[in-house]
Design a protein around this motif. Structure first.
Motif, PDB file in Angstrom:
ATOM      1  N   SER A  58      85.058 -60.863  35.574  1.00 56.70           N
ATOM      2  CA  SER A  58      84.831 -61.782  36.699  1.00 56.70           C
ATOM      3  C   SER A  58      85.850 -61.605  37.797  1.00 56.70           C
ATOM      4  CB  SER A  58      84.907 -63.232  36.249  1.00 56.70           C
ATOM      5  OG  SER A  58      84.362 -63.402  35.003  1.00 56.70           O
ATOM      6  N   SER A  59      87.113 -61.456  37.430  1.00 57.42           N
ATOM      7  CA  SER A  59      88.106 -61.342  38.489  1.00 57.42           C
ATOM      8  C   SER A  59      87.947 -60.009  39.209  1.00 57.42           C
ATOM      9  CB  SER A  59      89.524 -61.532  37.944  1.00 57.42           C
ATOM     10  OG  SER A  59      89.688 -60.891  36.720  1.00 57.42           O
ATOM     11  N   SER A  61      85.007 -58.664  39.748  1.00 60.72           N
ATOM     12  CA  SER A  61      83.883 -58.939  40.651  1.00 60.72           C
ATOM     13  C   SER A  61      84.362 -59.625  41.912  1.00 60.72           C
ATOM     14  CB  SER A  61      82.855 -59.856  39.983  1.00 60.72           C
ATOM     15  OG  SER A  61      82.530 -59.402  38.710  1.00 60.72           O
ATOM     16  N   GLU A  62      85.199 -60.629  41.699  1.00 58.20           N
ATOM     17  CA  GLU A  62      85.710 -61.397  42.828  1.00 58.20           C
ATOM     18  C   GLU A  62      86.496 -60.492  43.769  1.00 58.20           C
ATOM     19  OE1 GLU A  62      88.410 -65.397  43.023  1.00 58.20           O
ATOM     20  OE2 GLU A  62      87.264 -64.995  41.197  1.00 58.20           O
ATOM     21  N   ARG A  63      87.317 -59.640  43.186  1.00 59.75           N
ATOM     22  CA  ARG A  63      88.172 -58.760  43.963  1.00 59.75           C
ATOM     23  C   ARG A  63      87.373 -57.816  44.837  1.00 59.75           C
ATOM     24  NH1 ARG A  63      92.195 -57.065  45.798  1.00 59.75           N
ATOM     25  NH2 ARG A  63      94.339 -57.192  45.079  1.00 59.75           N
ATOM     26  N   ARG A  65      84.279 -58.347  45.760  1.00 64.34           N
ATOM     27  CA  ARG A  65      83.211 -59.104  46.393  1.00 64.34           C
ATOM     28  C   ARG A  65      81.826 -58.663  45.939  1.00 64.34           C
ATOM     29  NH1 ARG A  65      85.450 -62.294  50.120  1.00 64.34           N
ATOM     30  NH2 ARG A  65      87.439 -61.596  50.952  1.00 64.34           N
ATOM     31  N   GLN A  67      78.714 -59.360  42.623  1.00 70.18           N
ATOM     32  CA  GLN A  67      78.286 -60.247  41.550  1.00 70.18           C
ATOM     33  C   GLN A  67      78.665 -59.649  40.193  1.00 70.18           C
ATOM     34  OE1 GLN A  67      76.876 -63.211  42.330  1.00 70.18           O
ATOM     35  NE2 GLN A  67      77.241 -62.572  44.438  1.00 70.18           N
ATOM     36  N   ASN A  68      78.802 -60.506  39.207  1.00 73.14           N
ATOM     37  CA  ASN A  68      79.108 -60.029  37.854  1.00 73.14           C
ATOM     38  C   ASN A  68      78.075 -59.011  37.370  1.00 73.14           C
ATOM     39  OD1 ASN A  68      81.353 -61.605  37.653  1.00 73.14           O
ATOM     40  ND2 ASN A  68      80.387 -63.208  36.412  1.00 73.14           N
ATOM     41  N   ARG A 146      84.708 -69.448  57.607  1.00 70.62           N
ATOM     42  CA  ARG A 146      84.824 -70.192  56.353  1.00 70.62           C
ATOM     43  C   ARG A 146      84.398 -71.645  56.541  1.00 70.62           C
ATOM     44  NH1 ARG A 146      87.964 -66.402  53.146  1.00 70.62           N
ATOM     45  NH2 ARG A 146      89.096 -65.348  54.786  1.00 70.62           N
TER      46      ARG A 146
ATOM     47  N   GLU B  16      91.194 -57.130  54.528  1.00 68.65           N
ATOM     48  CA  GLU B  16      90.603 -58.269  53.820  1.00 68.65           C
ATOM     49  C   GLU B  16      89.640 -59.042  54.716  1.00 68.65           C
ATOM     50  OE1 GLU B  16      90.737 -60.495  50.789  1.00 68.65           O
ATOM     51  OE2 GLU B  16      90.796 -58.355  50.314  1.00 68.65           O
ATOM     52  N   TYR B  20      85.652 -59.414  54.631  1.00 69.86           N
ATOM     53  CA  TYR B  20      85.084 -60.751  54.448  1.00 69.86           C
ATOM     54  C   TYR B  20      84.046 -61.060  55.512  1.00 69.86           C
ATOM     55  CZ  TYR B  20      84.543 -65.794  54.582  1.00 69.86           C
ATOM     56  OH  TYR B  20      83.996 -67.056  54.616  1.00 69.86           O
ATOM     57  N   GLU B  24      80.202 -61.485  54.424  1.00 74.75           N
ATOM     58  CA  GLU B  24      79.703 -62.846  54.544  1.00 74.75           C
ATOM     59  C   GLU B  24      78.546 -62.913  55.536  1.00 74.75           C
ATOM     60  OE1 GLU B  24      80.759 -64.844  52.483  1.00 74.75           O
ATOM     61  OE2 GLU B  24      79.894 -66.747  53.128  1.00 74.75           O
TER      62      GLU B  24
END
Lengths: 166, 166
Positions: A58-59, A61-63, A65, A67-68, A146, B16, B20, B24
DNA sequence: CCGGAATACTTCGTACACGAAACTTTCGCC
DNA sequence: GGCGAAAGTTTCGTGTACGAAGTATTCCGG
């Protein structure tokens, strides 16, 4: 003062340029990966693992960007090639850690290319002032995007809540 | 004067942020497309055709920075849905023009979202000064990346020439 | 302590995305 | 005028990329 037309033209150019920088950087990463028999994302993962050490799926995936489910596939193929192994966490048996094999580590260290390499190279040629300006404006953009996204998600969640309650 | 460490940190942040903003924006385009039963690239193509009129498949590819083979697939699916038709040029029978159908045009006009919408929205909230700074620095980056790429391609071509001659 | 919500991951179906090879048509040159 | 190179498109194989559904495990409120 800029006219609306100028402003629109500038926005188009900015979007154009950012898309160009992003896609070109990815294309070149892919090309570098090709030379050692990898794909772009695989090289990115390899480098990340060498830098960060073992991380959960998961981390990872996050890194990057993604999906798992996407990363599952990437790791599947890298495991098949003997570059990484999956290791289930003993503390939390839902978690899977990804670990570089010796082969994977050697390969990672044999490649000088960083993810988004060309981009970084060129960024490093900017003057301090330019870097500062770029960071300042991009920072604003990121913050505002954001905020907009949060707002938007909240509205969607509210829609779903209403729909469920009806 | 910025230290090397600061510079590196700034570069990381810039990369980064750009990644993003790009991802996004693409994600939100996809989400907007979903609501009318399309995919992200399909919505982008639909909007482009409505703006540009009929274009050849190659120029469409170029516009969205994708390979012809990718666009062939996208058009296949859009044609299947009755949104576009292929029309072979009479002037040059190698060329295929993509044309919106009535259904396609109506759908295109019913969606207010532009490609990279959120990105544009937020860009339009910047002050003139910020816009100018951003454009100035990004312009430099684009120019330098282009130069590097040209250089790099030239070297590769030279490599191939030497290999062929040996 | 137990049952349901939440978390971590995988599986599946569909749609890009790209490069290499094939095909058709046009162009350039002798 | 004909032939080989070049251009425009498609086909094919492989690898992302994502969302929805499924499975295993952990968390948490009563």
């Amino acid at each position: 003062m800029l006219s609306d037309d100028d402003q629109t033209t500038h926005i188009d150019e900015i979007v154009e340029t950012i898309v160009y920088l992003y896609t070109e950087s990815r294309r070149l990463t892919k090309q570098a990966a090709r030379e050692i028999g990898l794909t772009g994302p695989q090289l990115t993962v390899l480098k990340l693992l060498d830098t960060l050490g073992d991380v959960s799926l998961s981390s990872l995936s996050e890194r990057i960007r993604a999906q798992n489910s996407t990363v599952t596939g990437i790791i599947d193929r890298m495991e098949r090639e003997g570059l990484v192994v999956r290791e289930r966490s003993t503390a939390d048996r839902r978690v899977v850690y990804i670990r570089l094999t010796e082969k994977g580590r050697e390969l990672a260290r044999s490649v000088p290319v960083e993810p988004m390499e060309i981009f970084r190279t060129v960024l490093s040629t900017l003057s301090s002032d330019d870097t500062r300006d770029l960071l300042r404006v991009l920072g604003k953009l990121g913050k505002r995007v954001r905020a907009l996204v949060r707002e938007h998600e909240a509205v969607s969640a509210d829609d779903r809540r209403k729909a469920a309650g009806s």
